[in-house]
Write an enzyme that holds these catalytic residues in place. Structure first.
Site, PDB file in Angstrom:
ATOM      1  N   GLU A  91      -7.153  -9.383 -20.049  1.00 19.15           N
ATOM      2  CA  GLU A  91      -7.624 -10.957 -20.186  1.00 19.15           C
ATOM      3  C   GLU A  91      -6.885 -11.999 -20.158  1.00 19.15           C
ATOM      4  O   GLU A  91      -5.403 -11.265 -20.433  1.00 19.15           O
ATOM      5  CB  GLU A  91      -8.305 -10.822 -21.722  1.00 19.15           C
ATOM      6  CG  GLU A  91      -8.769  -9.846 -21.528  1.00 19.15           C
ATOM      7  CD  GLU A  91      -9.993  -9.530 -23.131  1.00 19.15           C
ATOM      8  OE1 GLU A  91      -9.297 -10.639 -23.651  1.00 19.15           O
ATOM      9  OE2 GLU A  91     -10.591  -8.791 -23.564  1.00 19.15           O
ATOM     10  N   CYS A 115      -2.162  -2.624 -34.771  1.00 15.66           N
ATOM     11  CA  CYS A 115      -1.959  -3.211 -35.539  1.00 15.66           C
ATOM     12  C   CYS A 115      -3.932  -3.357 -36.141  1.00 15.66           C
ATOM     13  O   CYS A 115      -4.731  -3.162 -35.509  1.00 15.66           O
ATOM     14  CB  CYS A 115      -1.832  -4.377 -35.637  1.00 15.66           C
ATOM     15  SG  CYS A 115      -0.473  -5.072 -34.318  1.00 15.66           S
TER      16      CYS A 115
END
Ligand code: SAH
Length: 349
Positions: A91, A115
Site C-alpha cells: 500500500e 505490534c
C-alpha cells in the site's frame, strides 16, 4: 532483462556508452522515467527510433502496477495498492496538504514486528522491497498529481524501514537525487519501531531527515505488551541511542503515540510520558488509533484525546494531535492489502 527503473545516472551512462550511445542520453531517459513518468521506451520521443527499439529489447521498466485505489470524497487522500513483478503487493498513500504533497511509502511486503494494534503485521513479512520498488511507489503518486510535485515522503507504510537498511538508504539517495525526485532530506521522515543498533548506524550517516519513533507507551511493561520489539530493545537501551541520534544530527525526534482507549490513554500514562521526554528534543504526535477489526482496541473519545494533549503540554512537552486525512477511506495501514490477499485466497480455494 535488466530493469532500467531506479538505475543511477552513472550506471546508466556507463551502459549507454558501452553500447556506443552518447552520455547525454542517460539524462534524457531519466527525465522520461522520473519527471514525465512514462511507462514505455516508445514514449521517449526525443530518442532515435532505433535506440528506443534497442532499449526495449534489452531493458524493462518495472515500476509496479496499480491493483486498486481508494479516493477520499474530498480527493485529498488516495490510498493505492501496487503489485510488483512477483505479484507481491504493498500500500502507498498520497496526502495533499496545505503545505505540500506527502507520500507514505511501504518498505517491506507485510511486517514482522508483531505490534498488537497493527494490521500490516497480521500476515507476517513476505520480503523486503528494493530501493527501485520504493521509488516506484513515489513515482506512481507523482503521476497521480500531474503538475503538482511530491514534496514530502514518509516511510510509514507497512514494514520496518530500519530492518531493510541498505535498500532504504539507497532509496533516500534516489529521492534526493536531482535527476530523480530532488526532494530535500528535511522533507523525508523515517518511522521506526525502535531497532537500536540501526538507529545508532543511521545517526552516523548524519542525514538531515526526521526520525520518528513509534513509542506508544511510556514504560517497558506496557510497551512490551503492545510492541514485542520492546522485549529485545527496551526503553533503557532505546533512549540512549535516541539521545545519541539527537546529539549527532542536531535534529528533533518525533514520537508517535497511538491513543488506545483505556490502554495507554490514562492520566498516569500522560504523566509518565511527560517525565520520559522532559529535557529531550522531542515532538509528540498523538494518533487516535485506527481500530483494526482483528485486534479489538478502541479509539478514545475526543475529550480524552484532548485531555492527554493538555496534560503533556502543561508539562512543557511539544505535542500535537495528528490531523486525520481521508477519514472515509481510513482503513488502517495494511488492511487494503490484507483484504486483497484474503480475496485471492478465496478465489484460489
Ligand atoms: N515499522 C515502522 C513504520 C511503519 S508503522 C514503525 O513502527 O514506526 C507507521 C506508524 O503507524 C507507526 O507509528 C505505527 O505504530 C502506526 N500504526 C500502526 N497501526 C496503527 C493503527 N491501527 N492506528 C494508528 N496508527 C497505527
Amino acid at each position: 532483462m535488466k530493469n532500467i527503473f531506479g538505475m543511477g545516472k552513472i550506471e546508466l551512462e556507463e551502459i549507454l556508452v558501452a553500447q556506443n550511445y552518447p552520455r547525454f542520453r542517460a539524462k534524457q531517459i531519466m527525465d522520461w522515467l522520473y519527471q514525465k513518468q512514462v511507462a514505455s521506451f516508445q514514449e521517449m520521443r526525443n530518442l532515435p527510433k532505433l535506440m528506443r527499439l534497442e532499449l526495449e529489447e534489452n531493458f524493462s521498466i518495472e515500476h509496479g502496477t496499480v491493483i486498486s485505489a481508494l479516493h477520499s470524497k474530498d480527493e485529498k487522500t488516495i490510498k493505492s495498492l501496487l503489485a510488483f513483478t512477483d505479484g507481491e503487493m504493498v500500500e502507498t498513500v498520497l496526502m495533499k496538504q496545505p503545505y505540500g504533497n506527502s507520500v507514505c511509502v511501504s518498505t517491506q511486503v507485510g511486517c514482522n514486528m508483531g505490534c498488537s494494534f497493527c494490521a500490516s503485521t497480521l500476515l507476517g513479512m513476505k520480503r523486503n522491497l528494493t530501493a527501485a520498488e520504493m521509488l516506484a511507489e513515489v513515482i506512481y503518486n507523482q503521476k497521480l498529481l500531474k503538475n503538482a510535485k511530491v514534496t514530502n515522503v514518509v516511510l510509514m507504510g507497512s514494514g520496518e524501514p530500519l530492518l531493510n537498511y541498505e535498500a532504504v538508504l539507497q532509496f533516500l539517495h534516489m529521492l534526493h537525487d536531482a535527476d530523480m525526485l530532488n526532494i530535500g532530506y528535511r522533507n523525508i521522515t523515517i518511522s521506526t519501531s525502535g531497532i537500536v543498533p540501526m538507529i545508532r548506524r543511521l545517526a552516523k550517516e548524519a542525514l538531515q531527515i526526521t526520525l520518528s519513533l513509534s513509542l506508544h507507551a511510556p514504560n517497558n511493561e506496557l510497551r512490551s505488551q503492545l510492541m514485542p520489539i520492546n522485549r529485545k530493545y527496551s526503553l533503557d537501551e532505546l533512549f540512549p541511542a535516541l539521545d545519541e541520534y539527537v546529539q549527532l544530527t542536531k535534529r528533533r525526534i518525533t514520537y508517535e503515540y497511538i491513543l488506545i482507549d483505556r490502554i495507554n490513554d490514562t492520566r498516569e500514562c500522560a504523566e509518565e510520558l511527560a517525565h520520559l521526554l522532559k529535557n529531550r528534543l522531542a515532538n509528540v504526535n498523538l494518533i487516535p488509533i485506527n481500530p483494526v477489526k482483528e485486534r479489538g482496541y478502541k479509539r478514545p473519545s475526543l475529550g480524552r484525546v484532548q485531555e492527554f494533549l493538555h496534560d503533556l503540554q502543561r508539562k512543557g512537552i511539544n505535542a500535537t494531535i495528528r490531523k486525520e486525512m481521508g477519514a472515509d477511506i481510513n482503513a488502517a495501514c495494511g488492511q487494503l492489502r490484507n483484504r486483497k490477499q484474503l480475496l485471492y485466497k478465496e478465489e484460489e480455494a
